[in-house]
Design a protein around this motif. Structure first.
Motif, PDB file in Angstrom:
ATOM      1  N   ALA A  46      40.415  28.913  39.849  1.00 21.82           N
ATOM      2  CA  ALA A  46      41.882  28.849  39.849  1.00 21.82           C
ATOM      3  C   ALA A  46      42.412  28.375  38.503  1.00 21.82           C
ATOM      4  O   ALA A  46      43.429  28.877  38.002  1.00 21.82           O
ATOM      5  N   ARG A  50      44.783  30.552  35.939  1.00 23.78           N
ATOM      6  CA  ARG A  50      46.060  30.050  35.424  1.00 23.78           C
ATOM      7  C   ARG A  50      46.089  30.052  33.899  1.00 23.78           C
ATOM      8  O   ARG A  50      47.088  30.451  33.290  1.00 23.78           O
ATOM      9  N   ARG A 141      51.938  33.239  40.922  1.00 27.67           N
ATOM     10  CA  ARG A 141      50.545  33.020  40.554  1.00 27.67           C
ATOM     11  C   ARG A 141      49.717  32.491  41.726  1.00 27.67           C
ATOM     12  O   ARG A 141      48.495  32.497  41.675  1.00 27.67           O
ATOM     13  N   GLU A 142      50.364  32.030  42.800  1.00 24.50           N
ATOM     14  CA  GLU A 142      49.635  31.339  43.863  1.00 24.50           C
ATOM     15  C   GLU A 142      48.898  32.310  44.780  1.00 24.50           C
ATOM     16  O   GLU A 142      47.780  32.018  45.223  1.00 24.50           O
ATOM     17  N   VAL A 146      44.985  32.086  45.635  1.00 21.62           N
ATOM     18  CA  VAL A 146      44.484  31.926  47.008  1.00 21.62           C
ATOM     19  C   VAL A 146      43.405  32.967  47.303  1.00 21.62           C
ATOM     20  O   VAL A 146      42.356  32.651  47.882  1.00 21.62           O
ATOM     21  N   ILE A 179      45.285  26.386  46.467  1.00 21.57           N
ATOM     22  CA  ILE A 179      46.669  25.901  46.471  1.00 21.57           C
ATOM     23  C   ILE A 179      46.750  24.521  45.838  1.00 21.57           C
ATOM     24  O   ILE A 179      47.680  24.212  45.083  1.00 21.57           O
ATOM     25  N   SER A 182      46.510  25.056  42.101  1.00 22.77           N
ATOM     26  CA  SER A 182      47.629  25.780  41.513  1.00 22.77           C
ATOM     27  C   SER A 182      48.912  24.959  41.512  1.00 22.77           C
ATOM     28  O   SER A 182      49.674  24.965  40.545  1.00 22.77           O
ATOM     29  N   PHE A 183      49.178  24.274  42.612  1.00 20.78           N
ATOM     30  CA  PHE A 183      50.426  23.546  42.799  1.00 20.78           C
ATOM     31  C   PHE A 183      50.306  22.041  42.551  1.00 20.78           C
ATOM     32  O   PHE A 183      51.302  21.350  42.463  1.00 20.78           O
ATOM     33  N   GLY A 189      47.916  22.451  50.706  1.00 17.96           N
ATOM     34  CA  GLY A 189      46.819  23.414  50.749  1.00 17.96           C
ATOM     35  C   GLY A 189      46.048  23.342  52.049  1.00 17.96           C
ATOM     36  O   GLY A 189      45.690  24.370  52.641  1.00 17.96           O
ATOM     37  N   GLY A 342      55.490  32.004  44.772  1.00 16.94           N
ATOM     38  CA  GLY A 342      56.331  31.687  43.630  1.00 16.94           C
ATOM     39  C   GLY A 342      57.724  32.277  43.741  1.00 16.94           C
ATOM     40  O   GLY A 342      58.728  31.568  43.587  1.00 16.94           O
TER      41      GLY A 342
END
Length: 580
Positions: A46, A50, A141-142, A146, A179, A182-183, A189, A342
């Motif tokens: 991940a 990114r 991007r999520e 995932v 998740i 990413s977040f 998540g 997003g």
């Protein structure tokens, strides 16, 4: 002829024991270890995904990785069109089954393929998602992250030849870790993985998924820091009298969510056209809109930040929300390999901010700030479109570090989710064009948590169809549960030993005994055996019986000369007893 038992070496036996333990629904220590491994692998992938688009954009764009607004109009138009052309040329070389990506693809593989995700789709998701984001398409991007997390974890389990029931948990671990990475939202998540992917809440499922999310979140914080995604001041309701207006906001966001879901489904109906043509149309649409509204391009978190801090005018908020709905839903409905989470946040923040400004116009000084309504709108849009209200609530809490939004968000998220489900008649955007019937049923969930080796019976004897009469009593000496009738190239059957014993008793009263007994012809109840793989789940075993109108399956093992293929037996009654 009789068959010998297969002999294995000590290391192989230990690995087989580990796999056999994972076939049980309560293999918590083994699943915990796999959860950590999944989180580590997913976190690294991940982060790599990114960085694959953020680093180039931070160099190429004038003021950072999301400043598409600073580009000249001709370049804002050309970038999505060029990216679409490149994506179309790449996907043209892929087979149709290799093009499926995203959370819907994960659910489809969970339902129909026992969570075995292919590597080719994963590679296409990585490359396609990065190109789409680099070229300024209106996607998130999520979703790609995932898919990458779920696929990498599933491939880890496949490489280790783990039973399929543990692949389900590993896939959920990958989703949660992706998740979290990413977040920077590990708890969201976990809830998303349980609520959307596994569709169940169990302690055995929670613990490995939590460990995976923590591992992925730690890796993300090492690389990107531990700051929340959106830095906003603490905001709260001004008065409880705002609750009726919040209810109306929930209805409005529910209507917008319904429009998103229906537009996505409508755009998917153009799948009969070539993908290159569809991608070019998506690129043309995005580029044309971006000339006037560049805020729709890319991930869009800079736009979210502006909406949360009240720095956007009412007309701009409404325009960005409407344009983002059209461009994002059409692009992803046409097959563009991007994410939906997003765009949900951008649309929800803009629409919520606009509703906040309208509320202030109606009751100046008596309503919350537009930033407060933007936060609530983000959660409501995510919960309604994804059919994940709890995950949306936790995500908003972790993204803002603001506990004051919990109470109003709960109300608005529920109203928006119910409205969207009633009007669209769909349980979320991921269910569109997916056959998920029965996936949420308690029977499917329970049988999918256990492997066939956890229930199989191994107290049986093998013999070919023709059994010498003098050997018949010897065959029954160890009191087997079943007699497996197998001949090379012939269907396999099982016979109850009691039926053979009764037949021998009847022969004892006759003066002329036959030299051999035909086990396929003597009186008794015989069931044909159908093969299942030793990594299969109990759900697969039951499905095999239903498809063949049978009553029993055998667990298949690699056989050498004089070795039986039958490692164990499961009957329909065994599964019924297990479930009850």
């Amino acid at each position: 002829m009789a068959f010998e038992k297969r002999q294995t070496h000590w290391p192989t036996r230990q690995l087989d024991n580990f796999r056999a333990r994972l076939a049980h629904a309560d293999a918590l220590p083994q699943l915990a270890i796999l959860g950590c491994l999944s989180g580590l692998l997913t976190g690294l992938i991940a982060i790599a995904f990114r960085l694959s688009f953020e680093l180039p954009l931070s160099i190429l764009l004038p003021n950072g990785s999301e400043s598409f607004e600073d580009l000249p109009a001709w370049l804002r138009f050309s970038l999505p069109l060029g990216g679409a052309l490149l994506l179309g040329l790449i996907v043209h070389r892929l087979k149709p089954e290799q093009r499926a990506v995203g959370v819907g693809h994960i659910l489809d593989r969970m339902r129909h393929h026992q969570a075995q995700l292919p590597a080719t789709n994963m590679l296409w998701q990585f490359a396609g998602g990065a190109i789409a984001l680099l070229s300024g398409h209106s996607v998130g991007r999520e979703g790609p992250a995932v898919h990458l997390g779920a696929a990498s974890s599933s491939l880890l389990g496949q490489k280790l030849q783990l039973p399929n029931n543990s692949l389900r948990t590993l896939t959920a671990c990958g989703v949660a870790a992706a998740i979290a990475a990413s977040f920077n939202t590990p708890l969201a998540g976990v809830i998303f993985a349980m609520e959307v992917v596994l569709m169940e809440y169990t302690i055995i499922g929670f613990i490995p998924v939590i460990l995976a999310a923590v591992t992925g979140g730690v890796l993300s914080r090492i690389v990107f820091g531990d700051q929340p995604a959106f830095a906003i001041p603490l905001i709260d309701l001004v008065s409880l009298w705002e609750l009726p207006y919040l209810l109306l906001c929930g209805l409005a966001i529910g209507l917008a969510s319904t429009a998103m879901v229906l537009l996505y489904r409508f755009s998917g109906r153009f799948d009969r056209y070539p993908l290159l043509l569809r991608f070019l149309f998506a690129g043309l649409l995005c580029g044309s809109v971006a000339i006037a509204l560049p805020q729709i391009q890319g991930v869009g978190y800079d736009t979210v930040e502006l909406a949360l801090t009240g720095q956007m005018a009412l007309w701009l908020l409404l325009a960005v929300a409407a344009a983002k709905i059209i461009v994002s839903m059409v692009s992803m409905g046409l097959g563009l390999p991007g994410g939906i989470i997003g765009p949900n946040f951008v649309i929800g923040a803009c629409l919520g901010g606009a509703l906040g400004l309208l509320g202030d116009m109606l009751h100046p000084g008596e309503s919350g700030s537009s930033g407060f309504y933007a936060v609530v709108g983000m959660g409501a849009m995510m919960g309604a479109v994804l059919n994940a209200p709890l995950a949306a609530l936790i995500a908003v809490l972790e993204l803002t570090y603001n506990p004051n939004i919990l109470l109003p968000s709960m109300l608005v998220i529920v109203i928006a989710t119910v409205t969207c489900r009633m009007l669209s008649r769909l349980p979320g955007i991921f269910s569109i064009d997916r056959d998920l019937q029965g996936y949420e049923s308690p029977l499917f969930q329970m049988l999918s948590r256990s492997g066939v080796t956890s229930l199989m019976r191994s107290n049986f004897v093998h013999h070919s169809r023709h059994l010498p009469t003098e050997k018949a009593k010897t065959l029954l000496e160890n009191k087997p549960e079943w007699i497996v009738i197998e001949d090379v190239g012939e269907p396999k059957f099982i016979l109850k030993p009691a039926d053979l014993a009764h037949y021998l008793e009847a022969l004892a009263s006759e003066t002329d005994e036959p030299e051999a007994i035909d086990l396929r012809e003597i009186p008794g109840e015989r069931w044909r055996l159908f093969p299942v793989h030793h990594r299969a789940s109990l759900q697969e075993a039951l499905l095999t019986m239903q498809q063949n109108n049978g009553q029993a399956v055998y667990i298949n093992q690699a056989a050498a000369p004089l070795m039986s293929e039958v490692a164990g037996i499961i009957t329909h009654q065994d599964i019924d007893n297990f479930y009850r």
